[in-house]
Design a protein around this motif. Structure first.
Motif, PDB file in Angstrom:
ATOM      1  N   GLY B  37       0.792  -1.228   0.000  1.00  0.00           N
ATOM      2  CA  GLY B  37       0.000   0.000   0.000  1.00  0.00           C
ATOM      3  C   GLY B  37       0.821   1.274   0.000  1.00  0.00           C
ATOM      4  N   THR B  38       2.093   1.171  -0.368  1.00  0.00           N
ATOM      5  CA  THR B  38       2.893   2.389  -0.432  1.00  0.00           C
ATOM      6  C   THR B  38       3.409   2.606  -1.853  1.00  0.00           C
ATOM      7  OG1 THR B  38       4.998   1.328   0.033  1.00  0.00           O
ATOM      8  CG2 THR B  38       3.698   2.039   1.929  1.00  0.00           C
ATOM      9  N   SER B  39       3.939   3.779  -2.054  1.00  0.00           N
ATOM     10  CA  SER B  39       4.410   4.151  -3.375  1.00  0.00           C
ATOM     11  C   SER B  39       5.916   4.366  -3.340  1.00  0.00           C
ATOM     12  CB  SER B  39       3.686   5.436  -3.799  1.00  0.00           C
ATOM     13  OG  SER B  39       4.282   5.975  -4.932  1.00  0.00           O
ATOM     14  N   MET B  40       6.624   3.565  -4.099  1.00  0.00           N
ATOM     15  CA  MET B  40       8.076   3.686  -4.182  1.00  0.00           C
ATOM     16  C   MET B  40       8.437   4.319  -5.518  1.00  0.00           C
ATOM     17  SD  MET B  40      11.232   3.006  -3.291  1.00  0.00           S
ATOM     18  CE  MET B  40      11.561   1.670  -2.154  1.00  0.00           C
ATOM     19  N   VAL B  41       9.306   5.302  -5.482  1.00  0.00           N
ATOM     20  CA  VAL B  41       9.767   5.876  -6.745  1.00  0.00           C
ATOM     21  C   VAL B  41      11.242   5.563  -6.918  1.00  0.00           C
ATOM     22  CG1 VAL B  41      10.232   8.016  -7.986  1.00  0.00           C
ATOM     23  CG2 VAL B  41       8.050   7.710  -6.832  1.00  0.00           C
ATOM     24  N   GLY B 183       0.498  16.674 -14.046  1.00  0.00           N
ATOM     25  CA  GLY B 183      -0.121  16.848 -12.732  1.00  0.00           C
ATOM     26  C   GLY B 183      -1.305  15.916 -12.551  1.00  0.00           C
ATOM     27  N   VAL B 184      -2.134  15.804 -13.609  1.00  0.00           N
ATOM     28  CA  VAL B 184      -3.300  14.917 -13.547  1.00  0.00           C
ATOM     29  C   VAL B 184      -2.851  13.474 -13.278  1.00  0.00           C
ATOM     30  CG1 VAL B 184      -5.163  13.899 -14.933  1.00  0.00           C
ATOM     31  CG2 VAL B 184      -4.732  16.363 -15.029  1.00  0.00           C
ATOM     32  N   ILE B 185      -1.802  13.075 -13.985  1.00  0.00           N
ATOM     33  CA  ILE B 185      -1.336  11.688 -13.845  1.00  0.00           C
ATOM     34  C   ILE B 185      -0.719  11.456 -12.457  1.00  0.00           C
ATOM     35  CG2 ILE B 185       0.283   9.975 -14.763  1.00  0.00           C
ATOM     36  CD1 ILE B 185      -2.201  10.625 -16.541  1.00  0.00           C
ATOM     37  N   ASN B 186       0.045  12.446 -11.969  1.00  0.00           N
ATOM     38  CA  ASN B 186       0.588  12.314 -10.612  1.00  0.00           C
ATOM     39  C   ASN B 186      -0.531  12.130  -9.594  1.00  0.00           C
ATOM     40  OD1 ASN B 186       3.206  12.603 -11.492  1.00  0.00           O
ATOM     41  ND2 ASN B 186       3.268  14.816 -11.122  1.00  0.00           N
ATOM     42  N   ASP B 187      -1.582  12.954  -9.721  1.00  0.00           N
ATOM     43  CA  ASP B 187      -2.714  12.837  -8.797  1.00  0.00           C
ATOM     44  C   ASP B 187      -3.356  11.462  -8.908  1.00  0.00           C
ATOM     45  OD1 ASP B 187      -2.216  15.381  -8.059  1.00  0.00           O
ATOM     46  OD2 ASP B 187      -3.920  16.294  -9.102  1.00  0.00           O
ATOM     47  N   LEU B 188      -3.485  10.985 -10.141  1.00  0.00           N
ATOM     48  CA  LEU B 188      -4.117   9.679 -10.356  1.00  0.00           C
ATOM     49  C   LEU B 188      -3.320   8.572  -9.664  1.00  0.00           C
ATOM     50  CD1 LEU B 188      -6.173   7.851 -11.836  1.00  0.00           C
ATOM     51  CD2 LEU B 188      -4.581   7.791 -13.741  1.00  0.00           C
ATOM     52  N   ILE B 189      -2.002   8.622  -9.825  1.00  0.00           N
ATOM     53  CA  ILE B 189      -1.174   7.568  -9.216  1.00  0.00           C
ATOM     54  C   ILE B 189      -1.292   7.629  -7.693  1.00  0.00           C
ATOM     55  CG2 ILE B 189       1.209   6.791  -8.887  1.00  0.00           C
ATOM     56  CD1 ILE B 189       1.747   7.635 -11.784  1.00  0.00           C
ATOM     57  N   ARG B 190      -1.246   8.833  -7.169  1.00  0.00           N
ATOM     58  CA  ARG B 190      -1.386   9.015  -5.715  1.00  0.00           C
ATOM     59  C   ARG B 190      -2.735   8.452  -5.242  1.00  0.00           C
ATOM     60  NH1 ARG B 190       2.234   8.788  -2.102  1.00  0.00           N
ATOM     61  NH2 ARG B 190       0.635   7.949  -0.764  1.00  0.00           N
ATOM     62  N   GLU B 191      -3.772   8.751  -6.025  1.00  0.00           N
ATOM     63  CA  GLU B 191      -5.123   8.324  -5.674  1.00  0.00           C
ATOM     64  C   GLU B 191      -5.233   6.793  -5.688  1.00  0.00           C
ATOM     65  OE1 GLU B 191      -7.920  10.623  -8.008  1.00  0.00           O
ATOM     66  OE2 GLU B 191      -9.254   8.883  -8.019  1.00  0.00           O
ATOM     67  N   THR B 199      -0.094  -1.088  -4.319  1.00  0.00           N
ATOM     68  CA  THR B 199       1.331  -0.852  -4.117  1.00  0.00           C
ATOM     69  C   THR B 199       1.904  -0.412  -5.457  1.00  0.00           C
ATOM     70  OG1 THR B 199       1.307  -2.641  -2.524  1.00  0.00           O
ATOM     71  CG2 THR B 199       3.472  -1.897  -3.302  1.00  0.00           C
ATOM     72  N   ALA B 200       2.607   0.701  -5.459  1.00  0.00           N
ATOM     73  CA  ALA B 200       3.082   1.229  -6.742  1.00  0.00           C
ATOM     74  C   ALA B 200       4.599   1.344  -6.746  1.00  0.00           C
ATOM     75  CB  ALA B 200       2.461   2.587  -7.023  1.00  0.00           C
ATOM     76  N   ARG B 211       8.134  14.117  -5.896  1.00  0.00           N
ATOM     77  CA  ARG B 211       7.569  14.679  -4.666  1.00  0.00           C
ATOM     78  C   ARG B 211       6.067  14.453  -4.591  1.00  0.00           C
ATOM     79  NH1 ARG B 211      12.066  17.518  -2.874  1.00  0.00           N
ATOM     80  NH2 ARG B 211      13.387  18.007  -4.657  1.00  0.00           N
ATOM     81  N   ALA B 212       5.396  14.428  -5.740  1.00  0.00           N
ATOM     82  CA  ALA B 212       3.948  14.245  -5.730  1.00  0.00           C
ATOM     83  C   ALA B 212       3.548  12.791  -5.496  1.00  0.00           C
ATOM     84  CB  ALA B 212       3.360  14.742  -7.053  1.00  0.00           C
ATOM     85  N   ILE B 213       4.325  11.858  -5.973  1.00  0.00           N
ATOM     86  CA  ILE B 213       3.907  10.450  -5.961  1.00  0.00           C
ATOM     87  C   ILE B 213       4.471   9.669  -4.784  1.00  0.00           C
ATOM     88  CG2 ILE B 213       3.997   8.279  -7.223  1.00  0.00           C
ATOM     89  CD1 ILE B 213       4.391   9.796  -9.764  1.00  0.00           C
ATOM     90  N   ALA B 214       5.721   9.957  -4.403  1.00  0.00           N
ATOM     91  CA  ALA B 214       6.467   8.990  -3.596  1.00  0.00           C
ATOM     92  C   ALA B 214       6.094   8.982  -2.126  1.00  0.00           C
ATOM     93  CB  ALA B 214       7.962   9.272  -3.731  1.00  0.00           C
ATOM     94  N   ASP B 215       6.068   7.777  -1.520  1.00  0.00           N
ATOM     95  CA  ASP B 215       6.239   7.646  -0.081  1.00  0.00           C
ATOM     96  C   ASP B 215       7.733   7.482   0.189  1.00  0.00           C
ATOM     97  OD1 ASP B 215       3.502   7.668   0.737  1.00  0.00           O
ATOM     98  OD2 ASP B 215       3.299   5.668  -0.143  1.00  0.00           O
ATOM     99  N   ASP B 216       8.314   6.579  -0.591  1.00  0.00           N
ATOM    100  CA  ASP B 216       9.741   6.311  -0.450  1.00  0.00           C
ATOM    101  C   ASP B 216      10.425   6.506  -1.793  1.00  0.00           C
ATOM    102  OD1 ASP B 216       9.836   5.281   2.319  1.00  0.00           O
ATOM    103  OD2 ASP B 216       8.492   3.760   1.480  1.00  0.00           O
TER     104      ASP B 216
END
Ligand SMILES: Nc1ncnc2c1ncn2[C@@H]1O[C@H](COP(=O)(O)OP(=O)(O)OP(=O)(O)O)[C@@H](O)[C@H]1O
Ligand SMILES: [Mg+2]
Lengths: 260, 258
Positions: B37-41, B183-191, B199-200, B211-216
């Motif tokens: 459930g987290t987002s890794m970049v 920006g739209v796509i960043n929001d979508l990935i975050r959502e 898990t992304a 900065r918009a997408i990542a947890d880690d």
């Protein structure tokens, strides 16, 4: 050293050829095993039937009609040297059905179908579409290779049959039009002379050549290197391999049917 | 007989993963752990093996060494179809099937196999996913070759999320998009991560996207993860490689010619 180098070269070449034969055999085995296990992609299969079969008819028909016509002329002029001009219908029939029909159709399919399968699959490989297929839980062998192989196995014998008939009529038109043969007698001679085994051998060859053509296209496509150059090499290699294998298989099959 | 709950294993874990192409080592010893459930970049220079890393996890490339665990299981265990059904992947080049119209690309998974559903329903889902990536329904019947590069990328994104996978990989989702669409796509990935619990794992070169997408964040360089940590700590980290990279300096420990 001076002696070992050419020997090593021969050894390496032999090993390379054997390895290639092994890889193709494994590929063919995998393709067949995917053919007989579900799921079956009907749309891909129908599309392959259309591409390989229906759309090849013009080139097959034209090749056959000109070859049949030329054959009739050659047999007539050759036969005339020992007063055997009358054998034109019989020899045209045998020549077309046993040899030229299957071989010419096979080579046309290698030129037309093998190349397009190889280029299409290689492009898909290069643009990661094959990887995408895998990630979408679809096996490329099943989705791309099996439908094309099955379609070729079914439809190339039919194309050969069509080619045989058109080739015979090519000979018929030349013989009746300019060599003075009687139309009804020509056809009667043709039908009387052909035996069921001739027709069976023609269809079996068609099936084998269709299988070779589709497999080579798929194999080279799947093995393609990267970039446009990879696609070009794959396409060239597939057509060369298909043409050579078709001619070799024809020789072997003719031997087999000869001994029956 | 203890009843302490065992902590959930990370969704994705790479241990000692190595991969060379010919004599050229690309990944040398990659370790990575992505909690569920987290987002890794993943960031890193061009050609450092970011895409190769994703492909290793999917089994598209077989690593020379190391192990990869998904949800606590070695990726080679169990049924491959069931394994792949958990993933969605956006390829760097889109990788759309150019013989199929856009909506059939998006709905590919929904039209065949285990997730198969009626054609009409699959089409509706496809159009809904296209809308989420900012595409209107009239592109549904176009062929990929008729679309612009950025539109193709977004169709690839719609295809990656079409079957609502648990794990989604995005290989450069915003490259080639205008800033608003990015920006739209960043929001979508975050959502997708926060609302749907997916898990992304995202590869990007765009620091605003990081900065918009990542947890880690993990930085890949020279075949290893040079730095990894929460995105908030990225700016404070002392690692000179990371600092050079996030500030885009030509001078520093990373050579410009590689
Ligand atoms: N199938 C392959 N065969 C040979 N070499 C490959 C293959 N795939 C990748 N490579 C090589 O591995 C290296 C890493 O490639 P990769 O695509 O992972 O880079 P990347 O980090 O994603 O770069 P970018 O940011 O430019 O996309 C490159 O040098 C590439 O040439
Ligand atoms: Mg990449």
């Amino acid at each position: 050293m001076s002696l070992a180098t050419p020997l090593a070269l021969i050894g390496r070449t032999v090993l390379r050829v054997l390895a290639a034969i092994g890889r193709v055999a494994i590929f063919a085995g995998a393709a067949i095993s995917h053919l007989v296990r579900p799921p079956f992609y009907a749309r891909e299969f129908l599309n392959a039937l259309l591409q390989i079969g229906w759309l090849s008819l013009p080139v097959v028909g034209l090749t056959a009609v000109f070859t049949g016509g030329a054959l009739a002329l050659q047999i007539y002029s050759g036969g005339a040297r020992f007063n055997a001009e009358a054998v034109v219908p019989q020899i045209v029939a045998i020549g077309m059905v046993r040899e030229l029909g299957p071989v010419l159709v096979g080579l046309m399919i290698a030129a037309r179908v093998t190349s397009s399968i190889a280029a299409e699959i290689a492009t898909m490989k290069v643009t990661e579409q094959i990887d995408a297929l895998v990630t979408l839980s679809t096996h490329p062998m099943k989705y791309l290779v099996a439908p094309r192989l099955l379609a070729a196995l079914i439809v190339v014998p039919l194309l050969v049959a069509v080619g045989d008939v058109i080739g015979i009529f090519g000979g018929y038109f030349v013989a009746t039009g300019s060599l003075g043969f009687n139309p009804a007698a020509y056809l009667e001679n043709t039908v009387d002379f052909l035996e069921p085994l001739d027709i069976v051998s023609s269809l079996v060859k068609g099936c084998a050549f269709g299988g070779i053509a589709a497999l080579m296209g798929c194999y080279y496509g799947m093995q393609s290197g990267r970039g446009a150059q990879g696609v070009g090499r794959a396409t060239k290699g597939s057509v060369e391999a298909a043409a050579v294998l078709i001619l070799a298989a024809n020789f072997l099959l003719t031997g087999v049917f000869f001994s029956i | 007989m203890t009843d302490t709950p065992t902590p959930l294993p990370p969704m994705i874990e790479l241990r000692h993963v190595a991969k060379s192409f010919g004599t050229k080592p690309v990944l040398r010893d990659v370790h990575m752990s992505i909690p569920r459930g987290t987002s890794m970049v993943i960031i890193g220079g061009s050609g450092t093996g970011k895409s190769v890393t994703l492909k290793c996890v999917l089994g598209l490339i077989e690593p020379d060494a190391g192990q990869i665990f998904v949800d606590g299981h070695d990726m080679h265990e169990g049924d491959r179809d069931a394994f792949l059904a958990r993933f969605g992947m956006l390829f760097q080049g889109g990788a759309l099937f150019d013989s199929l119209p856009v909506w059939q690309n998006v709905a590919f998974r929904l039209l065949r196999g285990a997730l198969r559903r009626p054609k009409r329903e699959a089409r509706e889902i496809a159009i809904e996913k296209l809308r989420r990536v900012g595409l209107t329904p009239d592109v549904a019947d176009a062929f990929p070759a008729e679309l612009s590069g950025g539109m193709q990328k977004r169709v690839g994104l719609a295809r990656a999320i079409a079957a609502d996978p648990e794990i989604i990989f995005f290989d450069e989702p915003t490259t080639g998009l205008d800033p608003i669409m990015a920006g739209v796509i960043n929001d979508l990935i975050r959502e997708i991560v926060t609302e749907m619990g997916a898990t992304a794992m995202t590869i990007t070169h765009d620091m605003s996207s990081v900065r918009a997408i990542a947890d880690d964040v993990a930085m890949l360089h020279d075949g290893v993860i040079k730095w990894t940590g929460p995105v908030a700590e990225m700016d404070r980290a002392a690692d000179p490689y990371l600092q050079q990279f996030i500030h885009g300096r030509a001078e520093g420990p990373i050579e410009a010619v590689r």
